[in-house]
Design an enzyme around this catalytic site. Structure first.
Site, PDB file in Angstrom:
ATOM      1  N   ALA A  42      24.004  41.445  51.482  1.00  0.00           N
ATOM      2  CA  ALA A  42      24.173  42.594  50.588  1.00  0.00           C
ATOM      3  C   ALA A  42      25.445  43.392  50.848  1.00  0.00           C
ATOM      4  O   ALA A  42      26.028  43.946  49.918  1.00  0.00           O
ATOM      5  CB  ALA A  42      22.957  43.514  50.712  1.00  0.00           C
ATOM      6  N   THR A  46      28.089  45.717  48.112  1.00  0.00           N
ATOM      7  CA  THR A  46      27.948  47.174  47.943  1.00  0.00           C
ATOM      8  C   THR A  46      29.199  47.776  47.298  1.00  0.00           C
ATOM      9  O   THR A  46      29.089  48.726  46.518  1.00  0.00           O
ATOM     10  CB  THR A  46      27.641  47.880  49.283  1.00  0.00           C
ATOM     11  OG1 THR A  46      28.532  47.387  50.274  1.00  0.00           O
ATOM     12  CG2 THR A  46      26.222  47.640  49.730  1.00  0.00           C
ATOM     13  N   ASP A 122      23.341  38.141  42.901  1.00  0.00           N
ATOM     14  CA  ASP A 122      24.206  38.684  41.852  1.00  0.00           C
ATOM     15  C   ASP A 122      25.218  37.687  41.292  1.00  0.00           C
ATOM     16  O   ASP A 122      25.917  37.992  40.322  1.00  0.00           O
ATOM     17  CB  ASP A 122      24.936  39.934  42.367  1.00  0.00           C
ATOM     18  CG  ASP A 122      25.682  39.694  43.689  1.00  0.00           C
ATOM     19  OD1 ASP A 122      26.286  38.612  43.842  1.00  0.00           O
ATOM     20  OD2 ASP A 122      25.651  40.582  44.553  1.00  0.00           O
ATOM     21  N   HIS A 137      18.619  32.794  47.892  1.00  0.00           N
ATOM     22  CA  HIS A 137      17.542  33.612  47.322  1.00  0.00           C
ATOM     23  C   HIS A 137      17.553  33.539  45.795  1.00  0.00           C
ATOM     24  O   HIS A 137      16.932  34.358  45.132  1.00  0.00           O
ATOM     25  CB  HIS A 137      17.650  35.077  47.785  1.00  0.00           C
ATOM     26  CG  HIS A 137      17.372  35.246  49.258  1.00  0.00           C
ATOM     27  ND1 HIS A 137      17.650  36.403  49.939  1.00  0.00           N
ATOM     28  CD2 HIS A 137      16.853  34.405  50.170  1.00  0.00           C
ATOM     29  CE1 HIS A 137      17.308  36.263  51.219  1.00  0.00           C
ATOM     30  NE2 HIS A 137      16.822  35.052  51.383  1.00  0.00           N
ATOM     31  N   CYS A 145      10.847  29.164  32.712  1.00  0.00           N
ATOM     32  CA  CYS A 145       9.532  29.358  32.087  1.00  0.00           C
ATOM     33  C   CYS A 145       8.422  29.063  33.097  1.00  0.00           C
ATOM     34  O   CYS A 145       8.446  28.040  33.779  1.00  0.00           O
ATOM     35  CB  CYS A 145       9.417  28.426  30.892  1.00  0.00           C
ATOM     36  SG  CYS A 145       7.776  28.449  30.146  1.00  0.00           S
ATOM     37  N   CYS A 171       8.423  27.763  24.189  1.00  0.00           N
ATOM     38  CA  CYS A 171       7.038  27.277  24.211  1.00  0.00           C
ATOM     39  C   CYS A 171       6.032  28.429  24.244  1.00  0.00           C
ATOM     40  O   CYS A 171       4.825  28.203  24.182  1.00  0.00           O
ATOM     41  CB  CYS A 171       6.799  26.350  25.416  1.00  0.00           C
ATOM     42  SG  CYS A 171       6.411  27.204  26.964  1.00  0.00           S
ATOM     43  N   THR A 209      25.945  40.994  56.374  1.00  0.00           N
ATOM     44  CA  THR A 209      24.512  40.827  56.622  1.00  0.00           C
ATOM     45  C   THR A 209      24.239  41.125  58.082  1.00  0.00           C
ATOM     46  O   THR A 209      25.005  40.718  58.957  1.00  0.00           O
ATOM     47  CB  THR A 209      23.991  39.420  56.259  1.00  0.00           C
ATOM     48  OG1 THR A 209      22.649  39.282  56.753  1.00  0.00           O
ATOM     49  CG2 THR A 209      24.853  38.306  56.817  1.00  0.00           C
TER      50      THR A 209
HETATM   51 ZN   LIG Z   1       8.243  26.988  28.374  1.00  0.00          ZN
END
Ligand SMILES: [Zn+2]
Length: 266
Positions: A42, A46, A122, A137, A145, A171, A209
């Site tokens: 992070a 910043t 980000d 991450h 989905c 869907c 970090t």
């Molecule tokens: Zn879907």
């Protein structure tokens, strides 16, 4: 100076140098290393206006970590997206800063592989132009989905997420941002890529970090024992005592200067 190994006595010697002399040493390490890896957190974002989740002014001071748990999301996607909108806008509208740009420039100047392993969601390393990025991450720039797993790019869900509406797949399923929520596994492919970057690195730079969160905090141990590493972080990290250079200075001050000392490869 040995290219491959830096003893703790070298660190003790270099820690007595002023900032500019240490930055020159960092530039030398960039030039001599056959392959470079960065592990970022992070603290590198910043300066782009993205708050550190865990710091004293971070998101978790005002928002419960529960919001980012997978169980909460699955039970309350509507509530999640209403609160998430403000984070989403803050992150996707952010621009890369001089730290991100310096890492991308390093790759161009050195003409050698620079792997970036980041805990950040980000995508600013990619936006800045780095080409080998492992987002361990996940990323806020895609969503998938929950029903059929189809992946969508930002354009598809941007207006829904900005305005706090639940985005849906063609869907009919609910879309979830491709970021790792509490209670979820890290994205396997990115983590394999991250470990490989550690194995291949002949120089590791840990930037922004404090290495508190596992499994990311364990990644530096995957590096070859002979590969030196450098820490650039505002606050001390558990690795400082073993690093060959430690900067408790802003990334935006250290990296651009170090990279500017490298002659562009013609
Ligand atoms: Zn879907």
């Amino acid at each position: 100076m040995s290219k491959e190994f830096y003893s703790s006595s070298e660190f003790e010697a270099s820690s007595g140098l002023d900032l500019d002399a240490q930055i020159e040493l960092l530039a030398e390490k960039f030039c001599s290393a056959r392959r470079i890896a960065f592990l970022t957190g992070a603290g590198i974002s910043t300066d782009s206006g993205i708050p550190d989740f865990r710091s004293s002014t971070g998101i978790y001071q005002t928002t419960s970590e529960e919001l980012f748990s997978i169980d909460y999301f699955l039970a309350n996607p509507g509530d999640f997206y209403r609160v998430f909108a403000v984070f989403y806008r803050g992150i996707v509208d952010a621009k890369p800063n001089s730290g991100h740009l310096a890492i991308a420039e390093l790759e161009r100047r050195c003409g050698k592989a620079v792997d970036v392993v980041t805990q950040n969601i980000d995508a600013l390393h990619s936006v800045a132009g780095s080409t080998n990025v492992a987002e361990i991450h996940g990323t806020i720039r895609t969503a998938s989905c929950l029903s059929c797993e189809k992946k969508y790019a930002q354009d598809y869900f941007d207006s829904d997420m900005r305005s706090g509406r639940v985005p849906h797949c063609a869907c009919g399923g609910v879309l979830k941002p491709d970021v790792t929520f509490f209670g979820e596994q890290l994205p396997e492919q990115a983590f394999v890529q991250a470990r490989r970057a550690m194995w291949d690195a002949r120089l590791l730079v840990v930037a922004g970090t404090s290495l508190q969160v596992y499994p990311a905090a364990g990644l530096p141990r995957e590096c070859d024992a002979g590969a030196p590493f450098v820490v650039i972080n505002k606050t001390p990290t558990p690795l400082d005592s073993q690093a060959s250079l430690v900067f408790h200075a802003p990334i935006g001050e250290v990296l651009p200067k170090a990279v500017s000392l490298i002659s562009p490869k013609s």
